[in-house]
Motif scaffolding. Sequence first.
Motif, PDB file in Angstrom:
ATOM      1  N   PHE A  51       0.832  -1.226   0.133  1.00 54.39           N
ATOM      2  CA  PHE A  51       0.126  -0.024   0.222  1.00 54.39           C
ATOM      3  C   PHE A  51       0.986   1.358  -0.011  1.00 54.39           C
ATOM      4  O   PHE A  51       1.940   1.301   0.596  1.00 54.39           O
ATOM      5  N   ILE A  52       0.497   2.034  -0.673  1.00 49.42           N
ATOM      6  CA  ILE A  52       1.002   3.517  -0.814  1.00 49.42           C
ATOM      7  C   ILE A  52      -0.022   4.628  -0.669  1.00 49.42           C
ATOM      8  O   ILE A  52      -1.062   4.482  -1.305  1.00 49.42           O
ATOM      9  N   PHE A  53      -0.026   5.419   0.578  1.00 49.49           N
ATOM     10  CA  PHE A  53      -1.293   6.362   0.850  1.00 49.49           C
ATOM     11  C   PHE A  53      -0.604   7.712   0.591  1.00 49.49           C
ATOM     12  O   PHE A  53       0.461   8.068   0.660  1.00 49.49           O
ATOM     13  N   GLN A  54      -1.536   8.585   0.516  1.00 49.58           N
ATOM     14  CA  GLN A  54      -1.504   9.900   0.488  1.00 49.58           C
ATOM     15  C   GLN A  54      -0.880  10.556   1.531  1.00 49.58           C
ATOM     16  O   GLN A  54       0.194  11.398   1.170  1.00 49.58           O
ATOM     17  N   ALA A  55      -1.069  10.270   2.842  1.00 49.81           N
ATOM     18  CA  ALA A  55      -0.515  10.662   4.057  1.00 49.81           C
ATOM     19  C   ALA A  55       0.725   9.798   4.288  1.00 49.81           C
ATOM     20  O   ALA A  55       1.179  10.088   5.537  1.00 49.81           O
ATOM     21  N   PHE A  56       1.280   8.862   3.627  1.00 50.32           N
ATOM     22  CA  PHE A  56       2.586   8.467   3.737  1.00 50.32           C
ATOM     23  C   PHE A  56       2.412   7.009   4.954  1.00 50.32           C
ATOM     24  O   PHE A  56       2.727   6.041   4.532  1.00 50.32           O
ATOM     25  N   ASN A  57       1.716   7.348   6.054  1.00 50.70           N
ATOM     26  CA  ASN A  57       1.312   6.611   6.836  1.00 50.70           C
ATOM     27  C   ASN A  57       2.934   5.616   7.447  1.00 50.70           C
ATOM     28  O   ASN A  57       2.630   4.422   7.751  1.00 50.70           O
ATOM     29  N   LEU A  58       3.702   6.118   7.427  1.00 49.22           N
ATOM     30  CA  LEU A  58       5.211   5.748   8.176  1.00 49.22           C
ATOM     31  C   LEU A  58       4.972   5.704   9.477  1.00 49.22           C
ATOM     32  O   LEU A  58       4.139   6.442  10.406  1.00 49.22           O
ATOM     33  N   ILE A  59       5.484   4.540  10.189  1.00 44.50           N
ATOM     34  CA  ILE A  59       5.383   4.510  11.838  1.00 44.50           C
ATOM     35  C   ILE A  59       6.440   5.714  12.305  1.00 44.50           C
ATOM     36  O   ILE A  59       7.687   5.294  12.051  1.00 44.50           O
ATOM     37  N   PRO A  60       5.790   6.719  12.936  1.00 44.69           N
ATOM     38  CA  PRO A  60       6.864   7.714  13.423  1.00 44.69           C
ATOM     39  C   PRO A  60       7.868   7.485  14.437  1.00 44.69           C
ATOM     40  O   PRO A  60       9.038   7.870  14.539  1.00 44.69           O
ATOM     41  N   ARG A  82      19.570   6.031   1.144  1.00 45.86           N
ATOM     42  CA  ARG A  82      20.261   5.034   1.682  1.00 45.86           C
ATOM     43  C   ARG A  82      21.228   5.804   2.911  1.00 45.86           C
ATOM     44  O   ARG A  82      21.139   5.136   4.151  1.00 45.86           O
ATOM     45  N   ASP A  83      21.365   7.167   2.930  1.00 42.92           N
ATOM     46  CA  ASP A  83      22.182   7.638   3.876  1.00 42.92           C
ATOM     47  C   ASP A  83      20.978   8.128   5.057  1.00 42.92           C
ATOM     48  O   ASP A  83      21.647   8.539   5.955  1.00 42.92           O
ATOM     49  N   ARG A  84      19.801   8.111   5.060  1.00 42.76           N
ATOM     50  CA  ARG A  84      18.753   8.328   5.777  1.00 42.76           C
ATOM     51  C   ARG A  84      18.362   7.110   6.440  1.00 42.76           C
ATOM     52  O   ARG A  84      17.079   7.054   6.915  1.00 42.76           O
ATOM     53  N   ALA A  85      18.901   5.961   6.477  1.00 43.12           N
ATOM     54  CA  ALA A  85      18.300   4.816   6.958  1.00 43.12           C
ATOM     55  C   ALA A  85      17.942   4.926   8.524  1.00 43.12           C
ATOM     56  O   ALA A  85      16.880   4.349   8.927  1.00 43.12           O
ATOM     57  N   ASP A  86      18.879   5.859   9.128  1.00 44.15           N
ATOM     58  CA  ASP A  86      18.631   5.572  10.742  1.00 44.15           C
ATOM     59  C   ASP A  86      17.886   6.914  10.921  1.00 44.15           C
ATOM     60  O   ASP A  86      17.768   6.946  12.373  1.00 44.15           O
ATOM     61  N   SER A  87      17.263   7.795  10.005  1.00 39.99           N
ATOM     62  CA  SER A  87      16.557   8.930  10.440  1.00 39.99           C
ATOM     63  C   SER A  87      15.140   8.308  10.823  1.00 39.99           C
ATOM     64  O   SER A  87      14.648   7.366  10.411  1.00 39.99           O
ATOM     65  N   PHE A  88      14.405   9.460  11.460  1.00 36.82           N
ATOM     66  CA  PHE A  88      13.057   9.209  11.779  1.00 36.82           C
ATOM     67  C   PHE A  88      12.078  10.008  10.839  1.00 36.82           C
ATOM     68  O   PHE A  88      12.607  10.863  10.110  1.00 36.82           O
ATOM     69  N   PRO A  89      10.921   9.392  10.394  1.00 36.54           N
ATOM     70  CA  PRO A  89      10.208  10.157   9.393  1.00 36.54           C
ATOM     71  C   PRO A  89       9.980  11.629   9.630  1.00 36.54           C
ATOM     72  O   PRO A  89      10.054  12.302   8.388  1.00 36.54           O
ATOM     73  N   ASP A  90       9.856  12.182  10.859  1.00 35.87           N
ATOM     74  CA  ASP A  90       9.486  13.343  10.759  1.00 35.87           C
ATOM     75  C   ASP A  90      10.757  14.360  10.609  1.00 35.87           C
ATOM     76  O   ASP A  90      10.732  15.586  10.535  1.00 35.87           O
ATOM     77  N   ARG A  91      11.857  13.630  10.311  1.00 32.00           N
ATOM     78  CA  ARG A  91      13.251  14.330  10.009  1.00 32.00           C
ATOM     79  C   ARG A  91      13.038  14.422   8.398  1.00 32.00           C
ATOM     80  O   ARG A  91      14.169  15.169   7.937  1.00 32.00           O
ATOM     81  N   LEU A  92      12.323  14.123   7.823  1.00 36.73           N
ATOM     82  CA  LEU A  92      12.406  13.794   6.025  1.00 36.73           C
ATOM     83  C   LEU A  92      11.248  14.841   5.621  1.00 36.73           C
ATOM     84  O   LEU A  92      10.201  15.017   6.318  1.00 36.73           O
ATOM     85  N   SER A  93      11.366  15.343   4.313  1.00 35.78           N
ATOM     86  CA  SER A  93      10.484  16.086   3.631  1.00 35.78           C
ATOM     87  C   SER A  93       9.286  15.157   3.441  1.00 35.78           C
ATOM     88  O   SER A  93       9.520  14.008   3.209  1.00 35.78           O
ATOM     89  N   GLY A  94       8.180  15.720   2.679  1.00 36.75           N
ATOM     90  CA  GLY A  94       7.184  15.048   2.166  1.00 36.75           C
ATOM     91  C   GLY A  94       7.350  14.208   1.061  1.00 36.75           C
ATOM     92  O   GLY A  94       7.007  12.864   1.179  1.00 36.75           O
ATOM     93  N   GLY A  95       8.362  14.521   0.131  1.00 32.81           N
ATOM     94  CA  GLY A  95       8.849  13.905  -0.968  1.00 32.81           C
ATOM     95  C   GLY A  95       9.572  12.680  -0.590  1.00 32.81           C
ATOM     96  O   GLY A  95       9.448  11.459  -1.110  1.00 32.81           O
ATOM     97  N   GLU A  96      10.636  12.867   0.604  1.00 28.32           N
ATOM     98  CA  GLU A  96      11.302  11.751   1.022  1.00 28.32           C
ATOM     99  C   GLU A  96      10.607  10.657   1.672  1.00 28.32           C
ATOM    100  O   GLU A  96      10.648   9.650   1.515  1.00 28.32           O
ATOM    101  N   ASP A 109       3.813  18.940  -3.881  1.00 30.20           N
ATOM    102  CA  ASP A 109       4.021  19.623  -4.891  1.00 30.20           C
ATOM    103  C   ASP A 109       4.009  19.225  -6.339  1.00 30.20           C
ATOM    104  O   ASP A 109       4.460  17.825  -6.360  1.00 30.20           O
ATOM    105  N   VAL A 110       3.761  19.830  -7.461  1.00 32.28           N
ATOM    106  CA  VAL A 110       3.801  19.350  -8.684  1.00 32.28           C
ATOM    107  C   VAL A 110       5.129  18.706  -8.801  1.00 32.28           C
ATOM    108  O   VAL A 110       5.156  17.723  -9.317  1.00 32.28           O
ATOM    109  N   HIS A 111       6.031  19.468  -8.581  1.00 38.26           N
ATOM    110  CA  HIS A 111       7.653  18.937  -9.128  1.00 38.26           C
ATOM    111  C   HIS A 111       7.837  17.751  -8.588  1.00 38.26           C
ATOM    112  O   HIS A 111       8.193  16.886  -9.028  1.00 38.26           O
ATOM    113  N   THR A 112       7.668  17.827  -7.123  1.00 42.92           N
ATOM    114  CA  THR A 112       8.068  16.673  -6.195  1.00 42.92           C
ATOM    115  C   THR A 112       7.213  15.383  -6.573  1.00 42.92           C
ATOM    116  O   THR A 112       7.674  14.288  -6.707  1.00 42.92           O
TER     117      THR A 112
END
Length: 238
Positions: A96-105, A141-155, A182-185
Motif C-alpha cells: 500500500f502507498i497512501f497520500q498521507a505516507f502512513n509511516l510509523i513515526p 540510503r544515507d537516511r536509513a537511521d533517520s525518523f520520518p519526521d526528519r524527512l521532507s514530504g517527498g522523502e 507539490d507538482v514538481h516533487t
Amino acid sequence: MVTSRSPAARIVVEGLTKRYQEGDQTRTVLNQLEAVFEPGELVILLGRSGAGKSTLLNLLSGIDLPSEGRVCIGDTDLTQLTEEERTRFRRDHIGFIFQAFNLIPTLTVEENLLLPLDLKGTRTPEREAAILDLLEAVGLRDRADSFPDRLSGGEQQRVAIARALSHEPDLILADEPTGNLDVHTGQQVMALLEDLVRQAGRTLLIVTHDRDLLAHADRILSLREGKLWPEATVPSSR
C-alpha cells in the motif's frame, strides 16, 4: 536494480457488487463490475468523489467483502477466506502507498521497511541487504537511521514506495500517492514509483485525481455508475 523473485499474479474481478444500507434505502456503489489486471500492468483509476474508488481498493485488498462477486489474486479467491486469512494474505501479497505516507513515526526509515518482512516472517540477512538496496534506489540510503519526521514530504513518500515493495507483493495499491506533494516533487515521486514497480514486475493500481500522472499508465480506467470504463488512449510511447 530492484528485481522480482517471482512473477506477479493475475488479478480477476468477476461480478463485483457492493451495496450499503443507508436508512431505508440500499445504495449500490459497485454494480456487477468486471475487470482483469495483468501481471506487471500499471493501471490508473479515475473517478469523482463518492464513485466507489476507495470501496474498490478495499475489496481488492480483502479489507472488505463484496455483496456479490469475487476477487481472485492468482489462485486465491479473497471472498472465500476468513477475515484472519485475508489479513495474512494482504500482509504477504499486497503493498500500500497512501497520500498521507502512513509511516510509523517511532521507527527509523530502515525499520519501517523491515516491518513488513518481520510481519511476514521472511526477514533474513539477504533481505536486510535488499532493503538497503531499495533505500539506495530511492536515494535515501544515507537516511536509513533517520525518523520520518526528519524527512521532507517527498522523502517520506519515497520511503513509503520502498516499504510497499519491500516484501515483494503481487499487487500494489496507491491511493493518491502524489496528493500531498507539490507538482514538481509529485512528478519525481511518480517517475520513481513507475521505474521501481516496472523493474520489480509488480502490478500497480493508482487511484488519483492528478491527470499529470496519466502518461505513466498502461491503461486508464474511470469508475462511473458502478462500472469500470476505458478513460483514454495511453500515449503510443507506452
